[in-house]
Motif scaffolding. Structure first.
Motif, PDB file in Angstrom:
ATOM      1  N   LEU A  58      41.722  22.964  22.453  1.00 29.81           N
ATOM      2  CA  LEU A  58      42.374  23.539  23.673  1.00 29.81           C
ATOM      3  C   LEU A  58      41.465  24.519  24.112  1.00 29.81           C
ATOM      4  N   TYR A  59      41.436  25.306  25.466  1.00 37.21           N
ATOM      5  CA  TYR A  59      40.632  26.517  25.448  1.00 37.21           C
ATOM      6  C   TYR A  59      41.489  26.615  27.062  1.00 37.21           C
ATOM      7  N   LEU A  60      40.638  28.645  27.139  1.00 41.58           N
ATOM      8  CA  LEU A  60      41.796  28.353  27.881  1.00 41.58           C
ATOM      9  C   LEU A  60      40.789  29.783  28.491  1.00 41.58           C
ATOM     10  N   GLN A  61      40.080  29.917  29.702  1.00 44.59           N
ATOM     11  CA  GLN A  61      38.902  30.206  30.348  1.00 44.59           C
ATOM     12  C   GLN A  61      39.583  32.017  31.004  1.00 44.59           C
ATOM     13  N   MET A  62      39.767  33.096  30.355  1.00 41.71           N
ATOM     14  CA  MET A  62      40.290  33.920  31.248  1.00 41.71           C
ATOM     15  C   MET A  62      39.272  35.029  32.166  1.00 41.71           C
ATOM     16  N   ASN A  63      39.224  34.961  33.050  1.00 43.37           N
ATOM     17  CA  ASN A  63      38.041  35.736  34.640  1.00 43.37           C
ATOM     18  C   ASN A  63      39.477  36.698  34.731  1.00 43.37           C
ATOM     19  N   SER A  64      38.619  37.912  35.544  1.00 39.19           N
ATOM     20  CA  SER A  64      38.906  38.992  35.511  1.00 39.19           C
ATOM     21  C   SER A  64      40.560  39.368  35.393  1.00 39.19           C
ATOM     22  N   LEU A  65      39.959  39.789  33.883  1.00 34.12           N
ATOM     23  CA  LEU A  65      41.103  39.884  33.074  1.00 34.12           C
ATOM     24  C   LEU A  65      42.246  41.707  33.686  1.00 34.12           C
ATOM     25  N   GLN A  66      43.434  41.342  33.245  1.00 30.79           N
ATOM     26  CA  GLN A  66      44.042  42.759  34.261  1.00 30.79           C
ATOM     27  C   GLN A  66      44.531  43.891  32.869  1.00 30.79           C
ATOM     28  N   ARG A  67      44.771  44.688  33.000  1.00 28.34           N
ATOM     29  CA  ARG A  67      45.475  45.395  32.067  1.00 28.34           C
ATOM     30  C   ARG A  67      47.116  44.259  31.755  1.00 28.34           C
ATOM     31  N   VAL A  89      39.400  43.651  25.606  1.00 31.66           N
ATOM     32  CA  VAL A  89      38.567  43.657  26.436  1.00 31.66           C
ATOM     33  C   VAL A  89      37.984  44.860  28.208  1.00 31.66           C
ATOM     34  N   LYS A  90      37.579  45.737  28.337  1.00 31.34           N
ATOM     35  CA  LYS A  90      37.773  46.583  29.590  1.00 31.34           C
ATOM     36  C   LYS A  90      37.789  45.575  30.493  1.00 31.34           C
ATOM     37  N   ALA A  91      39.418  46.231  31.617  1.00 25.55           N
ATOM     38  CA  ALA A  91      40.061  44.957  32.969  1.00 25.55           C
ATOM     39  C   ALA A  91      38.719  44.414  33.685  1.00 25.55           C
ATOM     40  N   GLY A  92      38.505  43.713  34.402  1.00 20.80           N
ATOM     41  CA  GLY A  92      37.643  42.988  35.287  1.00 20.80           C
ATOM     42  C   GLY A  92      36.312  41.901  33.967  1.00 20.80           C
ATOM     43  N   GLY A  93      37.115  42.103  32.660  1.00 24.36           N
ATOM     44  CA  GLY A  93      36.015  41.729  31.895  1.00 24.36           C
ATOM     45  C   GLY A  93      37.072  39.596  31.755  1.00 24.36           C
ATOM     46  N   THR A  94      35.900  38.798  30.576  1.00 25.74           N
ATOM     47  CA  THR A  94      36.208  37.884  30.625  1.00 25.74           C
ATOM     48  C   THR A  94      36.598  37.351  28.770  1.00 25.74           C
ATOM     49  N   LEU A  95      37.241  36.342  28.571  1.00 24.74           N
ATOM     50  CA  LEU A  95      37.677  35.857  27.416  1.00 24.74           C
ATOM     51  C   LEU A  95      37.748  34.531  27.468  1.00 24.74           C
ATOM     52  N   ARG A  96      37.214  33.862  26.392  1.00 26.34           N
ATOM     53  CA  ARG A  96      38.059  32.666  26.604  1.00 26.34           C
ATOM     54  C   ARG A  96      38.678  32.099  24.973  1.00 26.34           C
ATOM     55  N   LEU A  97      39.782  31.832  25.243  1.00 22.74           N
ATOM     56  CA  LEU A  97      39.956  31.420  24.130  1.00 22.74           C
ATOM     57  C   LEU A  97      39.920  29.837  23.567  1.00 22.74           C
ATOM     58  N   SER A  98      40.487  29.746  22.291  1.00 24.42           N
ATOM     59  CA  SER A  98      40.263  28.688  22.123  1.00 24.42           C
ATOM     60  C   SER A  98      41.204  28.172  20.758  1.00 24.42           C
ATOM     61  N   CYS A  99      41.078  26.771  20.868  1.00 28.07           N
ATOM     62  CA  CYS A  99      43.287  26.530  20.240  1.00 28.07           C
ATOM     63  C   CYS A  99      42.323  25.170  19.090  1.00 28.07           C
ATOM     64  N   LYS A 153      46.823  31.792  38.346  1.00 29.94           N
ATOM     65  CA  LYS A 153      46.194  31.165  39.235  1.00 29.94           C
ATOM     66  C   LYS A 153      44.920  31.877  40.229  1.00 29.94           C
ATOM     67  N   GLY A 154      44.181  31.071  40.099  1.00 35.13           N
ATOM     68  CA  GLY A 154      42.982  31.441  40.290  1.00 35.13           C
ATOM     69  C   GLY A 154      41.529  33.131  39.813  1.00 35.13           C
ATOM     70  N   ARG A 155      42.807  33.032  38.270  1.00 36.58           N
ATOM     71  CA  ARG A 155      41.394  34.090  37.359  1.00 36.58           C
ATOM     72  C   ARG A 155      41.590  33.701  36.012  1.00 36.58           C
ATOM     73  N   PHE A 156      43.202  32.425  35.647  1.00 33.49           N
ATOM     74  CA  PHE A 156      42.565  31.656  34.246  1.00 33.49           C
ATOM     75  C   PHE A 156      42.612  29.908  34.855  1.00 33.49           C
ATOM     76  N   SER A 157      41.830  29.179  33.504  1.00 33.08           N
ATOM     77  CA  SER A 157      41.850  27.884  33.285  1.00 33.08           C
ATOM     78  C   SER A 157      41.803  27.691  32.291  1.00 33.08           C
ATOM     79  N   ILE A 158      42.156  26.170  31.984  1.00 33.73           N
ATOM     80  CA  ILE A 158      42.993  25.255  30.813  1.00 33.73           C
ATOM     81  C   ILE A 158      42.079  23.769  30.513  1.00 33.73           C
TER      82      ILE A 158
END
Length: 123
Positions: A78-87, A12-22, A64-69
């Motif tokens: 279990l999920y990991l929401q990843m926002n405003s991703l950085q390199r 993903v490009k910087a600033g993008g989002t992903l959601r991981l699932s477990c 903190k402030g970008r990711f949430s579980i």
């Protein structure tokens, strides 16, 4: 047999989002810890965040402030929401589970691990 299977990683490009699932199977405990960990290239694995059976969730300062579980008990996922991703977020992300032995979730509590999913953030 306990199994943890991560999914949702990718590029993903910087600033993008992903959601991981477990997806977690075979694990049952009255006092449990669930967590996400990251291993960056050439570095040791570090804790992204954890959530305990009482619902207390903690995140490392870097996220903190970008990711949430979150977790969906009905789906045992279990999920990991990843926002405003950085390199700097690039790495292999692992989910883990284990029995909570003390008042908080510690790294030593995690006995079961997934195989990891790669997250690559480009500029």
């Amino acid at each position: 047999q306990v199994q943890l299977i991560e999914s949702g990683g990718g590029s993903v490009k910087a600033g993008g989002t992903l959601r991981l699932s477990c997806a977690i199977s075979g694990y049952k405990a009255s006092r449990y810890c669930l967590g996400w960990f990251r291993q960056a290239p050439g570095k040791q694995r570090e804790t992204v965040g954890t959530t305990a059976f009482l619902g207390i969730t903690t995140l490392a300062d870097s996220w903190k402030g970008r990711f949430s579980i979150t977790k969906d008990a009905a789906k045992n996922t279990l999920y990991l929401q990843m926002n405003s991703l950085q390199r700097e977020d690039t790495g292999i992300y692992y989910c883990a589970a284990g029995d909570q032995l003390g008042p908080t979730c510690r790294s030593a509590d995690f006995s079961y691990w997934g195989q990891g999913t790669q997250v690559t953030v480009s500029s």
